[in-house]
Design a protein around this motif. Structure first.
Motif, PDB file in Angstrom:
ATOM      1  N   LYS A  96       0.836  -1.196   0.000  1.00 37.92           N
ATOM      2  CA  LYS A  96       0.000   0.000   0.000  1.00 37.92           C
ATOM      3  C   LYS A  96       0.869   1.244   0.000  1.00 37.92           C
ATOM      4  O   LYS A  96       2.010   1.224   0.467  1.00 37.92           O
ATOM      5  N   GLY A  97       0.310   2.315  -0.546  1.00 33.54           N
ATOM      6  CA  GLY A  97       1.049   3.565  -0.611  1.00 33.54           C
ATOM      7  C   GLY A  97       0.119   4.754  -0.588  1.00 33.54           C
ATOM      8  O   GLY A  97      -1.073   4.643  -0.873  1.00 33.54           O
ATOM      9  N   ARG A  98       0.695   5.898  -0.229  1.00 33.64           N
ATOM     10  CA  ARG A  98      -0.075   7.133  -0.146  1.00 33.64           C
ATOM     11  C   ARG A  98       0.861   8.301  -0.422  1.00 33.64           C
ATOM     12  O   ARG A  98       2.019   8.296  -0.003  1.00 33.64           O
ATOM     13  N   CYS A  99       0.344   9.302  -1.117  1.00 34.65           N
ATOM     14  CA  CYS A  99       1.119  10.499  -1.406  1.00 34.65           C
ATOM     15  C   CYS A  99       0.220  11.715  -1.216  1.00 34.65           C
ATOM     16  O   CYS A  99      -0.895  11.750  -1.736  1.00 34.65           O
ATOM     17  N   ASP A 100       0.685  12.687  -0.456  1.00 33.30           N
ATOM     18  CA  ASP A 100      -0.030  13.942  -0.252  1.00 33.30           C
ATOM     19  C   ASP A 100       0.673  15.031  -1.050  1.00 33.30           C
ATOM     20  O   ASP A 100       1.903  15.075  -1.096  1.00 33.30           O
ATOM     21  N   ILE A 101      -0.104  15.918  -1.643  1.00 33.76           N
ATOM     22  CA  ILE A 101       0.442  17.037  -2.410  1.00 33.76           C
ATOM     23  C   ILE A 101      -0.187  18.313  -1.867  1.00 33.76           C
ATOM     24  O   ILE A 101      -1.417  18.424  -1.809  1.00 33.76           O
ATOM     25  N   ASP A 102       0.650  19.270  -1.447  1.00 34.84           N
ATOM     26  CA  ASP A 102       0.113  20.495  -0.860  1.00 34.84           C
ATOM     27  C   ASP A 102      -0.324  21.480  -1.940  1.00 34.84           C
ATOM     28  O   ASP A 102      -0.237  21.203  -3.137  1.00 34.84           O
ATOM     29  N   GLN A 103      -0.767  22.659  -1.508  1.00 30.85           N
ATOM     30  CA  GLN A 103      -1.294  23.667  -2.433  1.00 30.85           C
ATOM     31  C   GLN A 103      -0.247  24.177  -3.416  1.00 30.85           C
ATOM     32  O   GLN A 103      -0.576  24.652  -4.494  1.00 30.85           O
ATOM     33  N   ASP A 104       1.035  24.077  -3.054  1.00 35.15           N
ATOM     34  CA  ASP A 104       2.117  24.516  -3.939  1.00 35.15           C
ATOM     35  C   ASP A 104       2.662  23.377  -4.793  1.00 35.15           C
ATOM     36  O   ASP A 104       3.737  23.489  -5.370  1.00 35.15           O
ATOM     37  N   LEU A 105       1.932  22.258  -4.840  1.00 32.43           N
ATOM     38  CA  LEU A 105       2.290  21.059  -5.601  1.00 32.43           C
ATOM     39  C   LEU A 105       3.583  20.410  -5.111  1.00 32.43           C
ATOM     40  O   LEU A 105       4.318  19.802  -5.880  1.00 32.43           O
ATOM     41  N   ASN A 106       3.861  20.529  -3.816  1.00 36.84           N
ATOM     42  CA  ASN A 106       4.992  19.843  -3.194  1.00 36.84           C
ATOM     43  C   ASN A 106       4.504  18.560  -2.544  1.00 36.84           C
ATOM     44  O   ASN A 106       3.457  18.548  -1.899  1.00 36.84           O
ATOM     45  N   GLN A 107       5.284  17.505  -2.703  1.00 33.27           N
ATOM     46  CA  GLN A 107       4.924  16.227  -2.094  1.00 33.27           C
ATOM     47  C   GLN A 107       5.177  16.289  -0.594  1.00 33.27           C
ATOM     48  O   GLN A 107       6.220  16.737  -0.145  1.00 33.27           O
ATOM     49  N   LYS A 108       4.200  15.835   0.188  1.00 31.87           N
ATOM     50  CA  LYS A 108       4.310  15.814   1.647  1.00 31.87           C
ATOM     51  C   LYS A 108       3.959  14.420   2.155  1.00 31.87           C
ATOM     52  O   LYS A 108       3.088  13.755   1.608  1.00 31.87           O
ATOM     53  N   ASN A 109       4.615  13.996   3.187  1.00 33.41           N
ATOM     54  CA  ASN A 109       4.277  12.772   3.920  1.00 33.41           C
ATOM     55  C   ASN A 109       4.056  11.535   3.048  1.00 33.41           C
ATOM     56  O   ASN A 109       3.013  10.893   3.145  1.00 33.41           O
ATOM     57  N   PRO A 110       5.006  11.151   2.194  1.00 31.23           N
ATOM     58  CA  PRO A 110       4.791   9.916   1.429  1.00 31.23           C
ATOM     59  C   PRO A 110       4.801   8.712   2.370  1.00 31.23           C
ATOM     60  O   PRO A 110       5.528   8.691   3.365  1.00 31.23           O
ATOM     61  N   LYS A 111       3.966   7.752   2.084  1.00 35.70           N
ATOM     62  CA  LYS A 111       3.882   6.522   2.875  1.00 35.70           C
ATOM     63  C   LYS A 111       3.872   5.342   1.918  1.00 35.70           C
ATOM     64  O   LYS A 111       3.257   5.399   0.858  1.00 35.70           O
ATOM     65  N   GLY A 112       4.531   4.295   2.300  1.00 31.87           N
ATOM     66  CA  GLY A 112       4.522   3.069   1.518  1.00 31.87           C
ATOM     67  C   GLY A 112       4.847   1.910   2.434  1.00 31.87           C
ATOM     68  O   GLY A 112       5.746   2.014   3.271  1.00 31.87           O
ATOM     69  N   ALA A 113       4.106   0.826   2.318  1.00 33.97           N
ATOM     70  CA  ALA A 113       4.321  -0.289   3.233  1.00 33.97           C
ATOM     71  C   ALA A 113       4.050  -1.618   2.548  1.00 33.97           C
ATOM     72  O   ALA A 113       3.282  -1.701   1.589  1.00 33.97           O
ATOM     73  N   ALA A 114       4.700  -2.632   3.081  1.00 35.66           N
ATOM     74  CA  ALA A 114       4.427  -4.019   2.713  1.00 35.66           C
ATOM     75  C   ALA A 114       4.093  -4.740   4.012  1.00 35.66           C
ATOM     76  O   ALA A 114       4.771  -4.540   5.026  1.00 35.66           O
ATOM     77  N   GLU A 115       3.027  -5.542   3.988  1.00 33.47           N
ATOM     78  CA  GLU A 115       2.584  -6.175   5.230  1.00 33.47           C
ATOM     79  C   GLU A 115       1.944  -7.531   4.971  1.00 33.47           C
ATOM     80  O   GLU A 115       1.432  -7.789   3.881  1.00 33.47           O
ATOM     81  N   PHE A 116       1.991  -8.364   5.992  1.00 29.08           N
ATOM     82  CA  PHE A 116       1.228  -9.602   6.018  1.00 29.08           C
ATOM     83  C   PHE A 116       0.052  -9.392   6.959  1.00 29.08           C
ATOM     84  O   PHE A 116       0.211  -8.803   8.034  1.00 29.08           O
ATOM     85  N   ALA A 117      -1.125  -9.857   6.550  1.00 31.30           N
ATOM     86  CA  ALA A 117      -2.319  -9.764   7.387  1.00 31.30           C
ATOM     87  C   ALA A 117      -2.907 -11.159   7.551  1.00 31.30           C
ATOM     88  O   ALA A 117      -3.028 -11.914   6.583  1.00 31.30           O
ATOM     89  N   TRP A 118      -3.255 -11.484   8.783  1.00 34.61           N
ATOM     90  CA  TRP A 118      -3.841 -12.787   9.104  1.00 34.61           C
ATOM     91  C   TRP A 118      -5.169 -12.533   9.795  1.00 34.61           C
ATOM     92  O   TRP A 118      -5.208 -11.966  10.890  1.00 34.61           O
ATOM     93  N   ASN A 119      -6.264 -12.919   9.148  1.00 32.17           N
ATOM     94  CA  ASN A 119      -7.607 -12.765   9.700  1.00 32.17           C
ATOM     95  C   ASN A 119      -8.061 -14.097  10.282  1.00 32.17           C
ATOM     96  O   ASN A 119      -8.150 -15.093   9.567  1.00 32.17           O
ATOM     97  N   ILE A 120      -8.342 -14.092  11.575  1.00 31.39           N
ATOM     98  CA  ILE A 120      -8.766 -15.304  12.269  1.00 31.39           C
ATOM     99  C   ILE A 120     -10.231 -15.116  12.659  1.00 31.39           C
ATOM    100  O   ILE A 120     -10.545 -14.403  13.616  1.00 31.39           O
TER     101      ILE A 120
END
Length: 167
Positions: A96-120
């Motif tokens: 999963k990933g996320r990218c925020d862009i402010d009013q001046d078109l600058n990238q802020k707070n990029p996030k990216g992750a890889a995860e395992f999920a186990w639903n019991i």
């Protein structure tokens, strides 16, 4: 409407979070959510996002606008791809990933992750459990999540944590 109470390790007050999903069609919805800080009595943020799910690819994509009291208005884009590890999809590998862009078109707070999920499901009678273990790429920190019915605990290896109770 989904509501929850949230508390984080770096906060001095409880937050009340509310989220509403308005269907657009069978694969798309408008998601509205915001948060009220009980310490100040003022909203922390508000977000409106169009989210679309591609079931044939087990992928979701969202674009929207986010307003908060510190960073003002910004645009955000997020995506998630799920790979089943087992045929019953109770164990998945997610990117999963996320990218925020402010009013001046600058990238802020990029996030990216890889995860395992186990639903019991039915861990005990009327008790479902989800365990996630992952790695956040930009912060370079492992994290975990344990969810039991209405309670969720998130924590990372830098000592940050948050607790959520779904009402």
């Amino acid at each position: 409407m989904e509501t929850s109470m949230r508390y984080t390790s770096n906060s001095k007050s409880m937050k009340i979070h509310a989220k509403e999903k308005v269907p657009v069609n069978s694969k798309t919805h408008l998601q509205l959510h915001g948060e009220l800080d009980t310490g100040t009595g003022a909203p922390s943020y508000f977000c409106a996002m169009i989210r679309h799910f591609f079931p044939e690819a087990s992928t979701g994509l969202g674009v929207g606008l986010h307003y908060d009291k510190r960073q003002k208005l910004r645009c955000l884009v997020r995506g998630k791809k799920e790979f089943p590890v087992r045929a019953d999809k109770r164990v998945t590998f997610n990117i999963k990933g996320r990218c925020d862009i402010d009013q001046d078109l600058n990238q802020k707070n990029p996030k990216g992750a890889a995860e395992f999920a186990w639903n019991i499901m039915d861990f005990k009678e009327d008790q479902d459990v989800r365990i996630k273990v992952g790695y956040e790429m930009f912060d370079k920190v492992p994290y975990m999540q344990i969810r039991e019915n209405n309670w969720t605990l998130n924590a990372n290896m830098k000592g940050k944590w948050n607790l959520r109770y779904d009402l």
